[in-house]
Design a protein around this motif. Structure first.
Motif, PDB file in Angstrom:
ATOM      1  N   LEU A   1       6.827   6.675  -4.180  1.00 15.55           N
ATOM      2  CA  LEU A   1       7.021   5.697  -3.115  1.00 15.55           C
ATOM      3  C   LEU A   1       6.867   6.410  -1.780  1.00 15.55           C
ATOM      4  N   MET A   2       6.060   5.861  -0.895  1.00 15.73           N
ATOM      5  CA  MET A   2       5.837   6.519   0.394  1.00 15.73           C
ATOM      6  C   MET A   2       5.664   5.496   1.508  1.00 15.73           C
ATOM      7  N   THR A   3       5.880   5.960   2.719  1.00 17.10           N
ATOM      8  CA  THR A   3       5.658   5.157   3.912  1.00 17.10           C
ATOM      9  C   THR A   3       4.405   5.676   4.594  1.00 17.10           C
ATOM     10  N   HIS A   4       3.407   4.829   4.733  1.00 16.35           N
ATOM     11  CA  HIS A   4       2.147   5.256   5.342  1.00 16.35           C
ATOM     12  C   HIS A   4       2.347   5.651   6.794  1.00 16.35           C
ATOM     13  N   ASN A   5       2.989   4.769   7.541  1.00 15.50           N
ATOM     14  CA  ASN A   5       3.254   5.031   8.953  1.00 15.50           C
ATOM     15  C   ASN A   5       4.765   4.941   9.160  1.00 15.50           C
ATOM     16  N   GLU A   6       5.406   6.088   9.351  1.00 14.62           N
ATOM     17  CA  GLU A   6       6.862   6.104   9.510  1.00 14.62           C
ATOM     18  C   GLU A   6       7.202   5.647  10.930  1.00 14.62           C
ATOM     19  N   THR A   7       7.595   4.387  11.025  1.00 13.21           N
ATOM     20  CA  THR A   7       7.789   3.745  12.328  1.00 13.21           C
ATOM     21  C   THR A   7       8.891   4.393  13.150  1.00 13.21           C
ATOM     22  N   SER A   8       9.887   4.964  12.494  1.00 10.31           N
ATOM     23  CA  SER A   8      11.022   5.530  13.231  1.00 10.31           C
ATOM     24  C   SER A   8      10.658   6.816  13.961  1.00 10.31           C
ATOM     25  N   THR A   9       9.602   7.501  13.507  1.00  9.39           N
ATOM     26  CA  THR A   9       9.235   8.786  14.114  1.00  9.39           C
ATOM     27  C   THR A   9       7.842   8.795  14.720  1.00  9.39           C
ATOM     28  N   GLY A  10       6.988   7.868  14.292  1.00  6.98           N
ATOM     29  CA  GLY A  10       5.609   7.876  14.757  1.00  6.98           C
ATOM     30  C   GLY A  10       4.757   8.886  14.025  1.00  6.98           C
ATOM     31  N   VAL A  11       4.947   8.990  12.706  1.00  5.41           N
ATOM     32  CA  VAL A  11       4.202   9.940  11.870  1.00  5.41           C
ATOM     33  C   VAL A  11       3.358   9.181  10.852  1.00  5.41           C
ATOM     34  N   ILE A  12       2.108   9.616  10.683  1.00  4.14           N
ATOM     35  CA  ILE A  12       1.260   9.084   9.623  1.00  4.14           C
ATOM     36  C   ILE A  12       1.342  10.003   8.410  1.00  4.14           C
ATOM     37  N   ASN A  13       1.630   9.418   7.257  1.00  6.27           N
ATOM     38  CA  ASN A  13       1.545  10.129   5.975  1.00  6.27           C
ATOM     39  C   ASN A  13       0.280   9.647   5.276  1.00  6.27           C
ATOM     40  N   HIS A  14      -0.627  10.549   4.990  1.00  5.96           N
ATOM     41  CA  HIS A  14      -1.931  10.164   4.473  1.00  5.96           C
ATOM     42  C   HIS A  14      -1.879   9.905   2.963  1.00  5.96           C
ATOM     43  N   PRO A  15      -2.232   8.682   2.529  1.00  8.91           N
ATOM     44  CA  PRO A  15      -2.098   8.321   1.109  1.00  8.91           C
ATOM     45  C   PRO A  15      -3.156   8.931   0.186  1.00  8.91           C
ATOM     46  N   GLN A  16      -4.325   9.285   0.719  1.00 14.18           N
ATOM     47  CA  GLN A  16      -5.434   9.669  -0.157  1.00 14.18           C
ATOM     48  C   GLN A  16      -5.091  10.795  -1.134  1.00 14.18           C
ATOM     49  N   PRO A  17      -4.559  11.942  -0.669  1.00 17.13           N
ATOM     50  CA  PRO A  17      -4.244  13.005  -1.634  1.00 17.13           C
ATOM     51  C   PRO A  17      -3.140  12.623  -2.606  1.00 17.13           C
TER      52      PRO A  17
ATOM     53  N   GLY B   1      -2.715   9.547  -3.761  1.00 15.64           N
ATOM     54  CA  GLY B   1      -3.355   8.699  -4.753  1.00 15.64           C
ATOM     55  C   GLY B   1      -4.044   9.525  -5.823  1.00 15.64           C
ATOM     56  N   GLU B   2      -4.646  10.630  -5.416  1.00 17.33           N
ATOM     57  CA  GLU B   2      -5.283  11.535  -6.381  1.00 17.33           C
ATOM     58  C   GLU B   2      -4.249  12.133  -7.323  1.00 17.33           C
ATOM     59  N   LEU B   3      -3.094  12.510  -6.779  1.00 20.70           N
ATOM     60  CA  LEU B   3      -2.025  13.063  -7.619  1.00 20.70           C
ATOM     61  C   LEU B   3      -1.461  12.010  -8.563  1.00 20.70           C
ATOM     62  N   ALA B   4      -1.301  10.784  -8.058  1.00 19.89           N
ATOM     63  CA  ALA B   4      -0.770   9.708  -8.906  1.00 19.89           C
ATOM     64  C   ALA B   4      -1.696   9.454 -10.097  1.00 19.89           C
ATOM     65  N   GLU B   5      -2.993   9.507  -9.864  1.00 23.04           N
ATOM     66  CA  GLU B   5      -3.945   9.317 -10.957  1.00 23.04           C
ATOM     67  C   GLU B   5      -3.892  10.495 -11.940  1.00 23.04           C
ATOM     68  N   GLN B   6      -3.811  11.706 -11.373  1.00 22.79           N
ATOM     69  CA  GLN B   6      -3.793  12.902 -12.220  1.00 22.79           C
ATOM     70  C   GLN B   6      -2.564  12.947 -13.118  1.00 22.79           C
ATOM     71  N   TYR B   7      -1.414  12.512 -12.581  1.00 21.13           N
ATOM     72  CA  TYR B   7      -0.158  12.613 -13.325  1.00 21.13           C
ATOM     73  C   TYR B   7       0.296  11.265 -13.883  1.00 21.13           C
TER      74      TYR B   7
END
Length: 388
Positions: A136-152, A154-160
């Motif tokens: 579970l992740m937050t793409h754009n953490e509104t409280s801090t103004g940080v982007i967490n990039h989903p692409q890598p 998603g690759e891990l979720a598929e691998q595992y």
């Protein structure tokens, strides 16, 4: 003057005028063909913005309802999930999962920093018995103004062989998110953010993998049921419960406008506005929480409050004297930072008005601010963009 409101919040956001007027259309029967046509248009428009061929469901609720639904429809009581927490909304996602009886493992990162993918990969490698059912992740953490990039991730979720559930409430339509290409199983957003629509709708994309996981889910759901919503839409292009018709009218217009502008242009516009605000406040001697441009949000910026000023005073003076609306921070940042939202229907004129008002309030509060400094920095960003 009171009508000239400059809404610089991370939501709700300003609504384009023609779209807002669309919400005044006469109410129709929600089991009539007119409503089916409306839902079909909205769904196709949403697939364009989500960049997906997966099912996209419209739920009548806020984004939080969609986050609950993402858990209730894909997991079972006692399942283990890895929640990536980089701020208040990552923490909230974890709390929702806990309330449903999920075995939550929080992976915490410093507020103001993004997810460290190597830590996530290491933890998944350690999970030799495949206990972790979802990330579970937050793409754009509104409280801090940080982007967490989903692409890598998603690759891990598929691998595992686990699901990737993404809170994109404050990002979708403002920050690139390639749902299918990046392997995201559930994406949750809401109408009142970058989609420039009144509050009241939560939009959720669901992958076949997530739908299959839902077949074994034992968590309680009725109103939140993805299957119930999908079955009804597939059968006769309707929703199982009464939809938010007026909000759907507005959303249909907004989605048409986004398609006309083109997603790449929408994302570029958000990048330019974010850069202008960041450079303007830094020119005024204020610190932004997120220094790294690669992870700095394109929809909201957290700014350090000068020690001489209380947020309640800053907010009230901006509102009362200039009709400019900003907001404070949450959790451990509360009282130390304030946030400027810059997503959806926020124009360059809105940015310049906000920076001008901020300069005046800071000077009135006794800070040594040279009027026009922030404005000049923002104007330079806009000029540079025009010359490209």
């Amino acid at each position: 003057m009171k009508e000239k409101r400059t809404l610089m919040l991370p939501g709700p956001t300003p609504i384009p005028e023609h779209a807002r007027q669309a919400g005044a259309q006469k109410i129709i029967g929600h089991r009539e063909k007119e409503c089916e046509d409306l839902l079909r248009e909205v769904t196709e428009g949403l697939k364009y913005v989500f960049q997906t061929e997966n099912d996209v469901l419209a739920l009548t609720c806020s984004g939080t309802g969609g986050l609950e639904a993402s858990i209730a429809n894909t997991l079972s009581k006692g399942d283990k999930v890895l929640v990536l927490c980089t701020g208040a909304f990552g923490e909230r996602y974890a709390t929702i999962a806990e309330r449903y009886g999920i075995d939550v493992e929080r992976m915490n990162f410093p507020w103001g920093e993004a997810v460290d993918v190597t830590r996530v990969e290491k933890r998944l490698e350690e999970d030799t018995t495949d206990e972790i059912k979802a990330i579970l992740m937050t793409h754009n953490e509104t409280s801090t103004g940080v982007i967490n990039h989903p692409q890598p991730l998603g690759e891990l979720a598929e691998q595992y062989n686990c699901l990737l559930l993404v809170d994109a409430v404050s990002s979708l339509g403002g920050i690139e998110l390639k749902t299918d290409e990046w392997g995201v199983d559930v994406v949750v957003t809401s109408s009142q953010k970058a989609l420039m629509t009144p509050p009241g709708l939560c939009l959720v994309s669901v992958s076949p993998k997530a739908l299959k996981a839902g077949e074994d889910s034992d968590l309680p759901k009725f109103y939140w049921s993805f299957k119930r919503a999908k079955d009804r839409y597939d059968r006769d292009t309707q929703t199982p419960s009464t939809p938010a018709l007026s909000t759907l009218y507005v959303l249909r217009e907004v989605l048409a406008e986004i398609r006309e502008e083109g997603l790449e242009n929408v994302f570029r516009r958000h990048k330019v506005v974010a850069k202008a605000i960041r450079q303007a406040v830094q020119a005024l001697g204020l610190d932004v929480l997120v220094k790294d441009e690669k992870i700095a949000s394109k929809t909201v910026t957290a700014i350090k409050l000068p020690t001489e000023i209380e947020f309640t005073i800053l907010r009230q003076r901006l509102k009362d004297e200039h009709n400019v609306y900003v907001t404070g921070s949450k959790g451990k940042l509360k009282g130390d930072y304030f946030r400027i939202g810059h997503l959806g229907n926020v124009s360059r004129t809105d940015v310049l008005a906000t920076i001008s008002a901020l300069e005046l309030v800071l000077q009135k509060e006794g800070l040594e601010v040279e009027l026009g400094t922030g404005l000049q920095a923002a104007q330079k960003v806009f000029l540079e963009e025009e010359r490209r």
